[in-house]
Write a protein that holds these residues in place. Structure first.
Motif, PDB file in Angstrom:
ATOM      1  N   THR A 142     -13.636  22.030  -9.053  1.00  0.00           N
ATOM      2  CA  THR A 142     -13.866  22.002 -10.591  1.00  0.00           C
ATOM      3  C   THR A 142     -13.090  23.075 -11.331  1.00  0.00           C
ATOM      4  O   THR A 142     -12.469  23.958 -10.763  1.00  0.00           O
ATOM      5  N   ASP A 143     -12.618  22.261 -12.438  1.00  0.00           N
ATOM      6  CA  ASP A 143     -11.948  23.048 -13.194  1.00  0.00           C
ATOM      7  C   ASP A 143     -11.608  22.292 -14.727  1.00  0.00           C
ATOM      8  O   ASP A 143     -12.110  21.286 -14.910  1.00  0.00           O
ATOM      9  N   GLY A 147     -15.848  19.531  -4.319  1.00  0.00           N
ATOM     10  CA  GLY A 147     -16.180  20.918  -4.868  1.00  0.00           C
ATOM     11  C   GLY A 147     -15.251  21.487  -5.747  1.00  0.00           C
ATOM     12  O   GLY A 147     -15.330  22.586  -6.007  1.00  0.00           O
ATOM     13  N   ARG A 155     -10.254  12.217  -9.182  1.00  0.00           N
ATOM     14  CA  ARG A 155     -11.200  13.000 -10.101  1.00  0.00           C
ATOM     15  C   ARG A 155     -12.674  12.900  -9.086  1.00  0.00           C
ATOM     16  O   ARG A 155     -13.168  13.960  -8.667  1.00  0.00           O
ATOM     17  N   LEU A 156     -13.151  11.611  -8.634  1.00  0.00           N
ATOM     18  CA  LEU A 156     -14.294  11.695  -7.881  1.00  0.00           C
ATOM     19  C   LEU A 156     -13.997  12.532  -6.533  1.00  0.00           C
ATOM     20  O   LEU A 156     -15.161  13.178  -6.111  1.00  0.00           O
ATOM     21  N   ARG A 170     -12.184  15.011  -5.863  1.00  0.00           N
ATOM     22  CA  ARG A 170     -11.949  16.348  -6.118  1.00  0.00           C
ATOM     23  C   ARG A 170     -13.493  16.817  -6.427  1.00  0.00           C
ATOM     24  O   ARG A 170     -13.778  17.964  -5.829  1.00  0.00           O
ATOM     25  N   GLU A 171     -14.197  15.950  -7.386  1.00  0.00           N
ATOM     26  CA  GLU A 171     -15.526  16.491  -7.199  1.00  0.00           C
ATOM     27  C   GLU A 171     -16.395  16.497  -5.946  1.00  0.00           C
ATOM     28  O   GLU A 171     -16.997  17.522  -5.885  1.00  0.00           O
ATOM     29  N   ASP A 172     -16.211  15.625  -5.276  1.00  0.00           N
ATOM     30  CA  ASP A 172     -17.019  15.595  -4.035  1.00  0.00           C
ATOM     31  C   ASP A 172     -16.480  16.696  -2.912  1.00  0.00           C
ATOM     32  O   ASP A 172     -17.379  17.243  -2.412  1.00  0.00           O
TER      33      ASP A 172
END
Length: 170
Positions: free
Chosen positions: A169-170, A167, A160-161, A163-165
């Motif tokens: 998002t879903d 960009g 999750r971290l 993917r966030e880094d």
């Protein structure tokens, strides 16, 4: 103002414009190139991080899966040398991907990876002890499988971290 002075001022402005136009153009072009260079560097770093995250995620997931498989097979009494070799290869790959990532990924992702690594390495050590007949008191394949369950939430948190880094998002 006389026509002569107006003509002279117009000529001076025209000459100055002609002289300074290449300088202004050069400066604007240099600024554009610098901006393009910064953008390209940002893209390169992003791609490096993305590649490192992909490799870390794959290696961590593979190591986790093979640890789980090893514990099931040890429990069932069918653990083979080939599976031992595959697990060791996955452990080494996981270690290498983590070492590469340390130089380029965000600290939050490294923290999440360290947390996951604690569980995976403890499970790997348990697999080796159990397999060699040197299990600690109360240590067995069933308990090690329960302990390894903790890796699933940590793997998800790390992913999750990442993917966030990146960009996502879903």
């Amino acid at each position: 103002m006389s026509a002569v002075i107006a003509a002279m001022l117009t000529a001076v402005v025209g000459v100055l414009g002609t002289l300074f136009a290449p300088l202004v153009t050069h400066r604007v072009t240099a600024r554009q190139r610098a901006e393009e260079g910064r953008a390209e560097e940002a893209r390169r770093r992003f791609e490096e991080r993305r590649a490192a995250y992909t490799a870390m995620n794959r290696a961590s997931g593979q190591f986790h899966t093979l640890l789980k498989d090893a514990l099931h097979r040890i429990r069932d009494g069918v653990y083979t040398d080939q599976e031992r070799a595959q697990l060791e290869e996955a452990r080494l790959d996981h270690r290498d991907r983590y070492a590469e990532a340390q130089m380029i990924v965000r600290e939050a992702v490294l923290d999440a990876s360290r947390s996951l690594n604690k569980v995976l390495s403890a499970s790997d050590a348990a697999v080796k002890r159990i397999d060699r007949g040197r299990a600690r008191d109360g240590e067995n394949a069933r308990q090690a499988l329960l302990d390894l369950k903790e890796a699933e939430s940590r793997l998800s948190a790390m992913r999750r971290l990442m993917r966030e880094d990146l960009g996502v998002t879903d």
